[in-house]
Design a protein around this motif. Structure first.
Motif, PDB file in Angstrom:
ATOM      1  N   UNK A   1      54.571  41.335  39.806  1.00 47.36           N
ATOM      2  CA  UNK A   1      53.319  40.504  39.566  1.00 47.36           C
ATOM      3  C   UNK A   1      52.300  41.267  38.798  1.00 47.36           C
ATOM      4  N   UNK A   2      51.963  40.554  37.851  1.00 46.18           N
ATOM      5  CA  UNK A   2      50.833  40.923  36.904  1.00 46.18           C
ATOM      6  C   UNK A   2      49.606  40.234  37.427  1.00 46.18           C
ATOM      7  N   UNK A   3      48.474  41.037  37.962  1.00 44.16           N
ATOM      8  CA  UNK A   3      47.349  40.456  38.156  1.00 44.16           C
ATOM      9  C   UNK A   3      46.173  40.410  37.303  1.00 44.16           C
ATOM     10  N   UNK A   4      45.689  39.211  36.950  1.00 42.97           N
ATOM     11  CA  UNK A   4      44.917  38.977  35.683  1.00 42.97           C
ATOM     12  C   UNK A   4      43.462  38.137  36.477  1.00 42.97           C
ATOM     13  N   UNK A   5      42.421  39.252  36.497  1.00 48.51           N
ATOM     14  CA  UNK A   5      41.079  38.677  36.842  1.00 48.51           C
ATOM     15  C   UNK A   5      41.009  38.407  38.078  1.00 48.51           C
ATOM     16  N   UNK A   6      41.888  38.529  39.412  1.00 47.44           N
ATOM     17  CA  UNK A   6      41.780  38.305  40.326  1.00 47.44           C
ATOM     18  C   UNK A   6      41.446  39.253  41.418  1.00 47.44           C
ATOM     19  N   UNK A   7      40.269  38.955  42.453  1.00 53.32           N
ATOM     20  CA  UNK A   7      39.896  40.031  43.312  1.00 53.32           C
ATOM     21  C   UNK A   7      40.225  39.641  44.740  1.00 53.32           C
TER      22      UNK A   7
END
Length: 207
Positions: A92-98
Protein backbone atom coordinates in the motif's frame (compact mmCIF):
# COMPACT_ATOMS: atom_id res chain seq x y z
CA UNK A 1 -13.94 -37.59 -11.91
CA UNK A 2 -13.26 -36.06 -8.47
CA UNK A 3 -16.14 -34.56 -6.59
CA UNK A 4 -16.38 -30.79 -6.58
CA UNK A 5 -15.08 -29.03 -3.50
CA UNK A 6 -17.72 -27.53 -1.22
CA UNK A 7 -18.14 -23.78 -1.51
CA UNK A 8 -19.05 -21.61 1.45
CA UNK A 9 -21.92 -19.28 0.64
CA UNK A 10 -21.80 -15.80 2.17
CA UNK A 11 -24.60 -13.31 2.19
CA UNK A 12 -26.75 -15.61 0.07
CA UNK A 13 -24.22 -15.96 -2.74
CA UNK A 14 -21.17 -18.00 -3.59
CA UNK A 15 -17.74 -16.35 -3.70
CA UNK A 16 -16.78 -18.63 -6.58
CA UNK A 17 -17.33 -16.69 -9.76
CA UNK A 18 -15.94 -13.48 -8.34
CA UNK A 19 -12.76 -12.27 -10.01
CA UNK A 20 -9.83 -14.45 -9.00
CA UNK A 21 -11.30 -16.43 -6.10
CA UNK A 22 -8.21 -17.80 -4.34
CA UNK A 23 -8.34 -21.24 -2.77
CA UNK A 24 -6.01 -24.19 -2.46
CA UNK A 25 -2.55 -24.47 -0.99
CA UNK A 26 -0.78 -23.74 -4.28
CA UNK A 27 -1.88 -20.10 -4.26
CA UNK A 28 1.11 -17.91 -3.44
CA UNK A 29 -0.24 -14.45 -4.24
CA UNK A 30 -3.43 -12.47 -4.40
CA UNK A 31 -4.40 -10.06 -7.17
CA UNK A 32 -7.35 -7.89 -6.22
CA UNK A 33 -9.14 -4.63 -6.83
CA UNK A 34 -11.19 -2.58 -4.40
CA UNK A 35 -14.84 -3.57 -4.43
CA UNK A 36 -16.98 -0.48 -5.12
CA UNK A 37 -20.03 -2.32 -3.83
CA UNK A 38 -18.54 -2.26 -0.32
CA UNK A 39 -17.19 1.33 -0.36
CA UNK A 40 -18.66 3.87 2.05
CA UNK A 41 -20.13 6.95 0.36
CA UNK A 42 -17.19 9.13 1.55
CA UNK A 43 -14.72 7.05 -0.47
CA UNK A 44 -13.96 7.39 -4.18
CA UNK A 45 -12.10 4.68 -6.06
CA UNK A 46 -9.64 5.53 -8.83
CA UNK A 47 -6.90 4.06 -11.00
CA UNK A 48 -9.07 1.15 -12.13
CA UNK A 49 -10.26 0.49 -8.57
CA UNK A 50 -6.79 -0.02 -7.11
CA UNK A 51 -6.74 3.32 -5.26
CA UNK A 52 -9.09 4.95 -2.76
CA UNK A 53 -9.52 8.64 -1.90
CA UNK A 54 -11.33 10.17 1.07
CA UNK A 55 -13.71 13.07 0.43
CA UNK A 56 -14.82 14.97 3.53
CA UNK A 57 -18.25 15.79 2.13
CA UNK A 58 -18.50 12.47 0.33
CA UNK A 59 -21.27 11.51 -2.03
CA UNK A 60 -24.93 11.95 -1.30
CA UNK A 61 -25.81 8.57 0.26
CA UNK A 62 -29.15 8.66 -1.55
CA UNK A 63 -27.29 8.69 -4.87
CA UNK A 64 -25.07 5.72 -4.01
CA UNK A 65 -26.48 2.35 -5.07
CA UNK A 66 -27.69 0.74 -1.88
CA UNK A 67 -26.86 -2.88 -1.21
CA UNK A 68 -26.18 -5.07 1.78
CA UNK A 69 -22.45 -5.18 1.01
CA UNK A 70 -21.82 -1.43 1.41
CA UNK A 71 -20.38 -0.02 4.65
CA UNK A 72 -22.95 2.37 6.06
CA UNK A 73 -21.33 4.05 9.08
CA UNK A 74 -17.56 3.89 8.53
CA UNK A 75 -15.21 4.92 5.72
CA UNK A 76 -14.22 1.35 4.82
CA UNK A 77 -13.78 -0.56 1.57
CA UNK A 78 -12.85 -4.22 1.03
CA UNK A 79 -10.89 -6.03 -1.64
CA UNK A 80 -12.85 -8.11 -4.14
CA UNK A 81 -10.93 -11.39 -3.86
CA UNK A 82 -11.43 -13.59 -0.78
CA UNK A 83 -8.80 -16.15 0.20
CA UNK A 84 -9.13 -19.35 2.20
CA UNK A 85 -5.56 -20.62 2.32
CA UNK A 86 -1.94 -19.85 1.50
CA UNK A 87 0.46 -16.94 2.06
CA UNK A 88 -0.42 -13.68 0.32
CA UNK A 89 1.39 -10.37 0.09
CA UNK A 90 0.32 -6.93 -1.10
CA UNK A 91 1.59 -3.38 -0.67
CA UNK A 92 0.00 0.00 0.00
CA UNK A 93 1.36 3.40 -1.03
CA UNK A 94 0.24 6.14 1.36
CA UNK A 95 -0.43 9.57 -0.15
CA UNK A 96 -1.06 12.55 2.13
CA UNK A 97 -2.93 10.47 4.69
CA UNK A 98 -2.57 10.92 8.43
CA UNK A 99 -5.31 8.52 9.49
CA UNK A 100 -6.01 5.12 7.99
CA UNK A 101 -6.34 1.42 8.74
CA UNK A 102 -5.10 -1.45 6.58
CA UNK A 103 -5.42 -5.18 7.08
CA UNK A 104 -7.82 -8.04 6.46
CA UNK A 105 -11.39 -8.89 7.43
CA UNK A 106 -13.90 -11.68 7.19
CA UNK A 107 -15.60 -11.33 3.82
CA UNK A 108 -18.99 -11.32 5.52
CA UNK A 109 -18.17 -8.97 8.43
CA UNK A 110 -20.94 -6.62 9.53
CA UNK A 111 -21.20 -3.52 7.35
CA UNK A 112 -22.24 -1.53 10.43
CA UNK A 113 -18.85 -1.99 12.13
CA UNK A 114 -15.43 -0.54 11.46
CA UNK A 115 -12.43 -2.73 10.75
CA UNK A 116 -10.34 -3.23 13.88
CA UNK A 117 -13.38 -3.07 16.17
CA UNK A 118 -14.69 -6.64 16.04
CA UNK A 119 -13.08 -10.08 16.12
CA UNK A 120 -13.84 -10.33 12.39
CA UNK A 121 -10.99 -8.04 11.31
CA UNK A 122 -7.28 -7.59 11.92
CA UNK A 123 -5.68 -4.25 11.10
CA UNK A 124 -2.75 -1.92 11.50
CA UNK A 125 -3.87 1.63 12.23
CA UNK A 126 -1.99 4.89 11.67
CA UNK A 127 -3.28 7.99 13.51
CA UNK A 128 -1.76 11.01 15.27
CA UNK A 129 1.65 10.05 13.87
CA UNK A 130 1.58 6.68 15.62
CA UNK A 131 1.04 3.06 14.57
CA UNK A 132 -1.11 0.52 16.42
CA UNK A 133 -2.14 -3.07 15.86
CA UNK A 134 -5.91 -3.47 16.32
CA UNK A 135 -8.16 -6.42 17.06
CA UNK A 136 -11.56 -6.43 18.76
CA UNK A 137 -11.19 -2.69 19.51
CA UNK A 138 -8.01 -3.34 21.49
CA UNK A 139 -4.85 -1.54 20.42
CA UNK A 140 -1.16 -2.33 20.80
CA UNK A 141 1.38 0.43 20.06
CA UNK A 142 4.01 -0.30 17.41
CA UNK A 143 7.22 1.58 18.07
CA UNK A 144 10.16 2.72 15.95
CA UNK A 145 8.27 3.31 12.71
CA UNK A 146 7.59 6.74 11.25
CA UNK A 147 5.16 8.03 8.67
CA UNK A 148 5.00 5.45 5.89
CA UNK A 149 5.61 5.93 2.20
CA UNK A 150 4.87 2.33 1.30
CA UNK A 151 4.10 -0.64 3.53
CA UNK A 152 3.42 -4.30 2.86
CA UNK A 153 1.01 -6.80 4.36
CA UNK A 154 1.61 -10.53 4.59
CA UNK A 155 -1.38 -12.76 5.32
CA UNK A 156 -0.49 -16.32 6.31
CA UNK A 157 -3.83 -18.14 6.45
CA UNK A 158 -2.70 -21.50 7.86
CA UNK A 159 -0.40 -19.92 10.44
CA UNK A 160 -3.14 -17.51 11.52
CA UNK A 161 -1.01 -14.41 11.18
CA UNK A 162 -1.13 -10.96 9.58
CA UNK A 163 2.14 -9.03 9.38
CA UNK A 164 3.07 -5.41 8.68
CA UNK A 165 6.15 -5.04 6.49
CA UNK A 166 8.42 -2.07 5.76
CA UNK A 167 8.36 -2.33 1.97
CA UNK A 168 11.14 0.23 1.59
CA UNK A 169 13.58 -1.36 4.04
CA UNK A 170 12.53 -4.98 3.37
CA UNK A 171 11.95 -5.75 7.01
CA UNK A 172 9.18 -7.23 9.15
CA UNK A 173 7.67 -4.70 11.56
CA UNK A 174 4.94 -6.45 13.54
CA UNK A 175 2.60 -9.47 13.40
CA UNK A 176 -0.93 -10.02 14.68
CA UNK A 177 -2.18 -13.48 15.69
CA UNK A 178 -5.47 -14.19 13.94
CA UNK A 179 -8.12 -16.88 13.84
CA UNK A 180 -9.33 -17.03 10.26
CA UNK A 181 -12.65 -18.89 10.22
CA UNK A 182 -13.56 -18.57 6.55
CA UNK A 183 -12.87 -16.42 3.48
CA UNK A 184 -11.01 -13.18 4.30
CA UNK A 185 -10.37 -10.14 2.11
CA UNK A 186 -8.00 -7.16 2.17
CA UNK A 187 -9.59 -4.29 4.13
CA UNK A 188 -8.99 -0.54 4.20
CA UNK A 189 -10.29 2.35 6.30
CA UNK A 190 -9.44 5.94 5.31
CA UNK A 191 -10.21 9.34 6.88
CA UNK A 192 -8.02 11.63 4.78
CA UNK A 193 -5.72 11.54 1.74
CA UNK A 194 -5.30 8.52 -0.53
CA UNK A 195 -4.16 4.91 -0.50
CA UNK A 196 -2.97 3.04 -3.57
CA UNK A 197 -2.87 -0.77 -3.51
CA UNK A 198 -0.38 -3.01 -5.29
CA UNK A 199 -1.34 -6.67 -5.58
CA UNK A 200 -0.36 -9.67 -7.69
CA UNK A 201 2.99 -9.67 -5.89
CA UNK A 202 5.02 -12.69 -4.91
CA UNK A 203 5.84 -13.09 -1.22
CA UNK A 204 9.31 -11.50 -0.71
CA UNK A 205 12.08 -13.98 -0.01
CA UNK A 206 12.97 -12.37 3.33
CA UNK A 207 9.51 -13.26 4.61
Amino acid sequence: MAAASPVRVLGGRSWVGLRGYVAGTRATYISFKLDERTAHSSLDLFKKDTGVMYRMMGLDPTKVPQNLERFREWAVVLGDVPVTSGRHYWEVTVKRSQEFRIGAADADMSRDECIGVSTCSWVFAYSHKRWHAMLANKTMPIMNIGHPGKVGLLLDYEAGKLSLVDAEKNSLIHSIAAQFRGPVVPAFGLWDGELLTHSGLAVPEFL
